[in-house]
Design an enzyme around this catalytic site. Structure first.
Site, PDB file in Angstrom:
ATOM      1  N   SER A   1       0.804  -1.222   0.000  1.00  0.00           N
ATOM      2  CA  SER A   1       0.000   0.000   0.000  1.00  0.00           C
ATOM      3  C   SER A   1       0.836   1.272   0.000  1.00  0.00           C
ATOM      4  CB  SER A   1      -0.943   0.024   1.220  1.00  0.00           C
ATOM      5  OG  SER A   1      -0.228   0.325   2.398  1.00  0.00           O
TER       6      SER A   1
ATOM      7  N   LYS B   1       1.376   4.069   7.437  1.00  0.00           N
ATOM      8  CA  LYS B   1       0.588   4.918   6.552  1.00  0.00           C
ATOM      9  C   LYS B   1       1.032   6.383   6.690  1.00  0.00           C
ATOM     10  CE  LYS B   1      -2.378   1.926   4.787  1.00  0.00           C
ATOM     11  NZ  LYS B   1      -1.588   0.758   5.163  1.00  0.00           N
TER      12      LYS B   1
END
Length: 237
Positions: free
Chosen positions: A158, A196
């Site tokens: 991701s 993230k």
């Protein structure tokens, strides 16, 4: 030496630039090489860049430049590009530079810093919270700077558009605060850890992926704890 896929991608980019003057998109490269996802293209481009075949131009979308081709395809072209004239200068009026001492390998080794490797971190769907220490990692001190640090192995794709791939090791400076836009280790609901980009959405916290295949996840501020922020990355080949 290039792999078959690296070779195919380099020639595809070169041919497209020659025909149109515009690099192909990631979707076009994925389709041309018959790959299932764009993450494979990211890895191939990074490999070509590290081997000196292409260059990514900063602050420009889809900006790729072919620096050279394999010698088996264009030996003359590469030789021409690499050529530079030799210049012989006289020594009259010049002082020879003082010889530089060789680095003290013993001192370099003595100054290395060991940090704990705390298991895996998800760059994708969050996995179980950070594990206990699994091993130690030795690094030069100027790579990490001040503060307490630990390392985590990345699992997932991701964050590929931030240059972080599955299997990389990230170095984290421990801390519980972050500025918007920084890449952090976030603990969600005291049980899921993920890597993230940190954002704020009003009173909420957004954990943003660097891959369009993943959605940004938004949580109330009481559900997310920052465990540290990214300061380094290690990739093994």
């Amino acid at each position: 030496m290039l792999t078959r896929k690296q070779h195919e991608l380099l020639l595809f980019i070169h041919d497209r630039l020659k025909e149109t003057g515009i690099p192909p998109s990631f979707d076009e490269m994925k389709d041309a090489l018959d790959l299932a996802s764009k993450s494979g293209i990211h890895r191939l481009i990074s490999a070509l860049e590290e081997r000196g075949f292409i260059r990514r131009l900063a602050n420009r979308a889809r900006a790729l430049e072919v620096i050279r081709l394999p010698d088996s395809i264009a030996p003359g072209l590469n030789a021409q590009r690499k050529f530079s004239p030799s210049v012989i200068e006289g020594s009259l009026g010049r002082t020879a530079p003082a010889p530089q001492p060789a680095p003290d390998i013993g001192n370099i080794a003595a100054n290395m810093v060991s940090i704990p490797v705390m298991g895996r971190i998800a760059a994708g769907v969050p996995i179980a919270a950070i594990q206990n220490q699994t091993s130690m990692l030795t690094l030069p001190p100027d790579m990490i700077g001040n503060g307490e640090h630990y390392a985590l192995e990345v699992k997932g794709d991701s964050m590929i558009e931030a240059g972080i791939f599955d299997g990389d090791t990230v170095v984290i400076r421990r801390g519980n605060t972050a500025n918007p836009g920084e890449i952090v280790v976030a603990l969600v609901d005291d049980e899921e850890a993920t890597l993230k980009r940190f954002r704020r959405k009003g009173a909420s916290i957004a954990l943003e992926a660097a891959n369009p295949a993943y959605e940004t996840r938004i949580f109330g501020p009481d559900r997310v704890q920052v465990q540290g922020k990214l300061v380094g990355l290690i990739r093994r080949y």
